[in-house]
Motif scaffolding. Structure first.
Motif, PDB file in Angstrom:
ATOM      1  N   LEU A  25      91.521  71.536 -22.238  1.00 55.98           N
ATOM      2  CA  LEU A  25      91.750  70.505 -22.842  1.00 55.98           C
ATOM      3  C   LEU A  25      92.350  70.988 -24.111  1.00 55.98           C
ATOM      4  O   LEU A  25      93.512  70.604 -24.734  1.00 55.98           O
ATOM      5  N   GLU A  45     101.349  67.051 -20.931  1.00 55.28           N
ATOM      6  CA  GLU A  45     100.669  65.915 -21.757  1.00 55.28           C
ATOM      7  C   GLU A  45     100.214  64.901 -20.864  1.00 55.28           C
ATOM      8  O   GLU A  45      98.949  64.385 -21.259  1.00 55.28           O
ATOM      9  N   LYS A  46     100.484  64.544 -19.814  1.00 51.31           N
ATOM     10  CA  LYS A  46      99.866  63.796 -18.764  1.00 51.31           C
ATOM     11  C   LYS A  46      98.539  64.418 -18.405  1.00 51.31           C
ATOM     12  O   LYS A  46      97.429  63.564 -18.303  1.00 51.31           O
ATOM     13  N   HIS A  47      98.609  65.402 -18.175  1.00 57.23           N
ATOM     14  CA  HIS A  47      97.312  66.364 -17.583  1.00 57.23           C
ATOM     15  C   HIS A  47      96.301  66.357 -18.809  1.00 57.23           C
ATOM     16  O   HIS A  47      94.974  66.329 -18.688  1.00 57.23           O
ATOM     17  N   LYS A  48      96.654  66.430 -20.106  1.00 54.18           N
ATOM     18  CA  LYS A  48      95.711  66.242 -21.000  1.00 54.18           C
ATOM     19  C   LYS A  48      94.883  64.961 -21.178  1.00 54.18           C
ATOM     20  O   LYS A  48      93.732  64.759 -21.302  1.00 54.18           O
ATOM     21  N   ASP A  49      95.621  63.954 -20.932  1.00 55.86           N
ATOM     22  CA  ASP A  49      95.082  62.531 -20.841  1.00 55.86           C
ATOM     23  C   ASP A  49      94.109  62.605 -19.805  1.00 55.86           C
ATOM     24  O   ASP A  49      93.185  61.932 -19.745  1.00 55.86           O
ATOM     25  N   GLN A  50      94.571  62.961 -18.546  1.00 59.13           N
ATOM     26  CA  GLN A  50      93.683  62.914 -17.204  1.00 59.13           C
ATOM     27  C   GLN A  50      92.505  64.015 -17.563  1.00 59.13           C
ATOM     28  O   GLN A  50      91.459  63.627 -17.177  1.00 59.13           O
ATOM     29  N   GLU A  52      90.734  64.555 -20.267  1.00 60.53           N
ATOM     30  CA  GLU A  52      89.780  63.737 -21.069  1.00 60.53           C
ATOM     31  C   GLU A  52      88.969  62.654 -20.176  1.00 60.53           C
ATOM     32  O   GLU A  52      87.803  62.727 -20.334  1.00 60.53           O
ATOM     33  N   GLY A  53      89.643  62.181 -19.252  1.00 62.62           N
ATOM     34  CA  GLY A  53      88.959  61.502 -18.094  1.00 62.62           C
ATOM     35  C   GLY A  53      88.129  62.298 -17.440  1.00 62.62           C
ATOM     36  O   GLY A  53      87.002  61.637 -16.939  1.00 62.62           O
TER      37      GLY A  53
END
Length: 166
Positions: A25, A45-50, A52-53
């Motif tokens: 992260l 950027e998409k993987h950063k959001d994922q 977090e989940g």
């Protein structure tokens, strides 16, 4: 010496991937800034959001087993991320940078896929169906991210790195 069980191994491995996800992260924004391709930037950027989940799901698994969510130093992910840092440094402002970043990101994905696949199997053996479902959700995301990265590599990044060589 006390006998170690699959439950102990599950918990230790869970702590390992929790540490890894938190380190990942922190590294994803740096990789996104370094990427030259807009598609690769967007993927990071998409993987950063994922991620977090995924960390939230891991915290739920810790709750299921009645343990505090605490990481355990993972030398493997530290090494993989260090290689990514090295690529960013050695290939900065070169046509091969994105191909190197992509390869480093896939090394991370493959590590995560092995961990989540193992943890899911162990959760099923240990009759922790809720934990297995959470781990499976993340495993599917990681596999999709790996496929997406391969698509970006095939679409442009590898060719761009090759076409600019001497």
């Amino acid at each position: 010496m006390a006998s170690k069980t699959l439950e102990n191994l599950f918990y230790d491995t869970l702590r390992d991937i929790y540490y890894a996800e938190r380190k990942i992260l922190k590294s994803l924004p740096k990789m996104a800034r370094a990427a030259q391709s807009s598609e690769l930037k967007a993927a990071f950027e998409k993987h950063k959001d994922q991620t977090e989940g995924q960390i939230e799901r891991l915290q739920q698994v810790f709750e299921i087993i009645g343990k505090a969510a605490r990481g355990k130093t993972c030398d493997a992910i530290d090494g993989i991320l260090a290689e990514g840092d090295e690529i960013m440094e050695e290939y900065k402002d070169t046509p091969a940078l994105d191909a190197g970043l992509l390869a480093a990101a896939q090394a991370v994905e493959h590590y995560e896929i092995t961990r989540y696949g193992t943890l899911k199997r162990w959760a099923l053996v240990l009759n922790m169906k809720d934990a297995a479902a959470l781990l499976d959700e993340t495993l599917k995301e990681e596999s999709q991210t790996d496929e997406d990265l391969t698509g970006i590599a095939d679409m442009a990044v590898n060719a761009e790195a090759l076409s600019s060589s001497g």
